[in-house]
Design a protein around this motif. Structure first.
Motif, mmCIF file in Angstrom:
data_model
loop_
_atom_site.group_PDB
_atom_site.id
_atom_site.type_symbol
_atom_site.label_atom_id
_atom_site.label_comp_id
_atom_site.label_asym_id
_atom_site.label_seq_id
_atom_site.Cartn_x
_atom_site.Cartn_y
_atom_site.Cartn_z
ATOM 1 N N MET A 1 0.793 -1.178 0.040
ATOM 2 C CA MET A 1 0.203 -0.022 -0.275
ATOM 3 C C MET A 1 0.550 1.248 -0.106
ATOM 4 N N PRO A 2 0.358 2.147 -1.042
ATOM 5 C CA PRO A 2 0.993 3.594 -0.655
ATOM 6 C C PRO A 2 1.522 4.532 0.383
ATOM 7 N N SER A 3 2.198 4.509 0.721
ATOM 8 C CA SER A 3 2.495 6.185 2.085
ATOM 9 C C SER A 3 1.190 6.688 1.936
ATOM 10 N N PRO A 4 0.480 7.395 3.105
ATOM 11 C CA PRO A 4 -0.149 8.523 2.750
ATOM 12 C C PRO A 4 0.427 10.161 2.696
ATOM 13 N N ALA A 5 1.843 9.775 3.139
ATOM 14 C CA ALA A 5 2.210 11.229 2.590
ATOM 15 C C ALA A 5 2.418 11.274 1.354
ATOM 16 N N GLU A 6 2.343 10.655 0.876
ATOM 17 C CA GLU A 6 2.247 10.872 -1.156
ATOM 18 C C GLU A 6 1.858 11.754 -1.428
ATOM 19 N N PHE A 7 0.752 11.769 -1.025
ATOM 20 C CA PHE A 7 -1.169 12.404 -1.452
ATOM 21 C C PHE A 7 -0.957 13.820 -0.903
ATOM 22 N N ALA A 8 0.413 14.070 -0.228
ATOM 23 C CA ALA A 8 0.610 15.628 0.788
ATOM 24 C C ALA A 8 1.532 16.720 0.236
ATOM 25 N N LYS A 9 1.909 15.604 -0.726
ATOM 26 C CA LYS A 9 3.440 16.156 -1.141
ATOM 27 C C LYS A 9 3.335 17.613 -2.125
ATOM 28 N N ASP A 39 -13.328 36.815 13.161
ATOM 29 C CA ASP A 39 -12.604 36.747 12.634
ATOM 30 C C ASP A 39 -11.426 35.006 13.436
ATOM 31 N N PHE A 40 -10.981 34.722 11.663
ATOM 32 C CA PHE A 40 -10.409 33.379 12.570
ATOM 33 C C PHE A 40 -9.113 32.614 11.551
ATOM 34 N N SER A 41 -8.172 32.095 11.765
ATOM 35 C CA SER A 41 -7.299 31.982 10.325
ATOM 36 C C SER A 41 -7.156 29.923 11.395
ATOM 37 N N VAL A 42 -6.684 29.671 10.307
ATOM 38 C CA VAL A 42 -5.735 28.640 9.754
ATOM 39 C C VAL A 42 -4.541 28.283 9.724
ATOM 40 N N SER A 43 -3.535 27.803 10.188
ATOM 41 C CA SER A 43 -1.704 27.379 9.363
ATOM 42 C C SER A 43 -2.183 25.974 8.290
ATOM 43 N N THR A 44 -1.126 26.763 7.720
ATOM 44 C CA THR A 44 -0.586 25.494 7.135
ATOM 45 C C THR A 44 -0.279 23.938 7.709
ATOM 46 N N GLY A 45 -1.058 22.522 7.135
ATOM 47 C CA GLY A 45 -0.659 21.777 8.415
ATOM 48 C C GLY A 45 -1.301 21.777 9.295
ATOM 49 N N LYS A 46 -1.883 22.433 9.647
ATOM 50 C CA LYS A 46 -3.024 22.566 11.086
ATOM 51 C C LYS A 46 -4.057 21.366 11.092
ATOM 52 N N HIS A 47 -4.726 20.777 11.809
ATOM 53 C CA HIS A 47 -5.649 20.482 12.572
ATOM 54 C C HIS A 47 -6.742 21.210 13.095
ATOM 55 N N VAL A 48 -8.024 22.110 12.575
ATOM 56 C CA VAL A 48 -8.370 22.700 12.700
ATOM 57 C C VAL A 48 -10.044 21.980 13.098
ATOM 58 N N ALA A 178 -12.064 13.368 -2.805
ATOM 59 C CA ALA A 178 -11.391 14.856 -2.228
ATOM 60 C C ALA A 178 -10.020 14.997 -2.935
ATOM 61 N N LEU A 179 -8.937 13.816 -2.218
ATOM 62 C CA LEU A 179 -7.558 14.256 -2.562
ATOM 63 C C LEU A 179 -7.494 13.907 -3.754
ATOM 64 N N ALA A 180 -7.942 13.150 -4.385
ATOM 65 C CA ALA A 180 -7.651 13.395 -5.571
ATOM 66 C C ALA A 180 -7.310 14.778 -6.793
ATOM 67 N N MET A 181 -8.048 16.026 -6.386
ATOM 68 C CA MET A 181 -7.418 16.945 -6.160
ATOM 69 C C MET A 181 -6.923 17.442 -5.801
ATOM 70 N N HIS A 212 -2.739 11.579 11.205
ATOM 71 C CA HIS A 212 -1.945 10.797 11.409
ATOM 72 C C HIS A 212 -0.489 11.381 10.313
ATOM 73 N N SER A 213 -0.746 10.518 9.752
ATOM 74 C CA SER A 213 0.655 10.719 8.209
ATOM 75 C C SER A 213 0.631 11.679 7.104
ATOM 76 N N THR A 214 -0.248 12.664 6.915
ATOM 77 C CA THR A 214 0.104 13.398 5.681
ATOM 78 C C THR A 214 0.168 15.105 6.941
ATOM 79 N N ASP A 215 0.799 15.970 5.390
ATOM 80 C CA ASP A 215 0.481 16.783 6.607
ATOM 81 C C ASP A 215 -0.295 18.398 5.557
ATOM 82 N N ILE A 216 -1.452 17.519 4.795
ATOM 83 C CA ILE A 216 -2.153 17.922 3.981
ATOM 84 C C ILE A 216 -2.977 19.274 5.875
#
Length: 269
Positions: A1-9, A39-48, A178-181, A212-216
């Protein structure tokens, strides 16, 4: 199985940089104010994760990001670009549809309902948008789709139609689609609310693996509090269109400061 991290590269940015920004966003439906100068923001790689009672404005935030509705006041930026506005001659004007489409490509969403194409098999459901929206060659889109279908554990079902799948399986196809995009931010809107209870865990397990496995980057609306506690970097408690409290999950779920948060959690935990 491919690593989930591949899909966030292809979507990765410097972690900690601002990816989504709401500035003084107000949304009304008639006389009802659903979001009140938010007013609010979300930073890259974070899960809110957004929590709060029904009608508090959580899903409206996701609908605004998908441009299913437009703000009455205020602005939204995604990766530095205005979503529903454009800068012309030093001032902001309403954005044209071409601009909106380009910015919206950075956003993926998984809805409460699966919204799969009923006349398409699983493989084509996942590869259709990359071909027609991103212009990806069909062979490349098919390879990406097969890898994502494997990621969500449905390789043996790729030639089936949605009606031949359980609700949990359909939702996992929707996640793969959704991830395919290759979005920079993934929006999750109560993705288990339409599922039978015995199917919920399988979908949550897939999402935990991705979290847990990607930086999306993820922006999540859910009533699954254990899931929220497990995957979130920050939790925002909403009530009447405003953020009443925010912080890391351990603080929000174990030591909330606001009485409204304590009252809400007492009904869902």
């Amino acid at each position: 199985m491919p690593s989930p991290a591949e899909f966030a590269k292809s979507t990765s940015r410097a972690n900690g940089s601002e990816l989504v920004r709401f500035e003084k966003v107000t949304k009304r439906y008639g006389d009802v104010t659903v979001l009140d100068e938010l007013d609010f923001s979300v930073s890259t790689g974070k899960h809110v994760t957004l929590i709060g009672p029904s009608g508090s404005g959580k899903t409206t935030i996701l609908r605004l990001l998908m441009t299913l509705v437009r703000p009455d006041e205020g602005t939204i930026r995604v990766d530095g670009d205005y979503l529903t506005h454009e800068e012309r001659g030093g001032r902001l004007i309403k954005a044209g549809e071409k601009h909106v489409r380009e910015v919206r490509k950075k956003i993926g969403m998984v809805f409460q309902q699966f919204n799969l194409f009923p006349n398409m098999r699983v493989l084509r459901n996942v590869m259709e948008a990359p071909v027609h929206v991103l212009g990806l060659p069909k062979d490349e889109a098919e390879q990406r789709a097969r890898e994502l279908i494997e990621l969500v554990g449905l390789t043996e079902h790729l030639d089936k139609y949605p009606t031949q799948l359980s609700g949990g399986q359909q939702q996992r196809v929707a996640i793969a689609r959704a991830l395919a995009m290759r979005p920079q931010v993934l929006l999750l809107d109560e993705v288990t609310s339409a599922l039978d209870p015995e199917l919920v865990q399988g979908v949550l397990d897939v999402l935990r693996d991705i979290a847990h496995s990607t930086d999306i980057t993820m922006l999540v609306v859910t009533h699954e509090m254990s899931f929220a506690r497990d995957i979130s970097d920050a939790v925002l408690m909403f009530d009447k269109g405003k953020i009443v409290e925010s912080g890391p999950p351990d603080k929000i779920f174990s030591e909330p400061e606001h009485q409204r948060t304590r009252d809400f959690l007492s009904t869902v935990l």
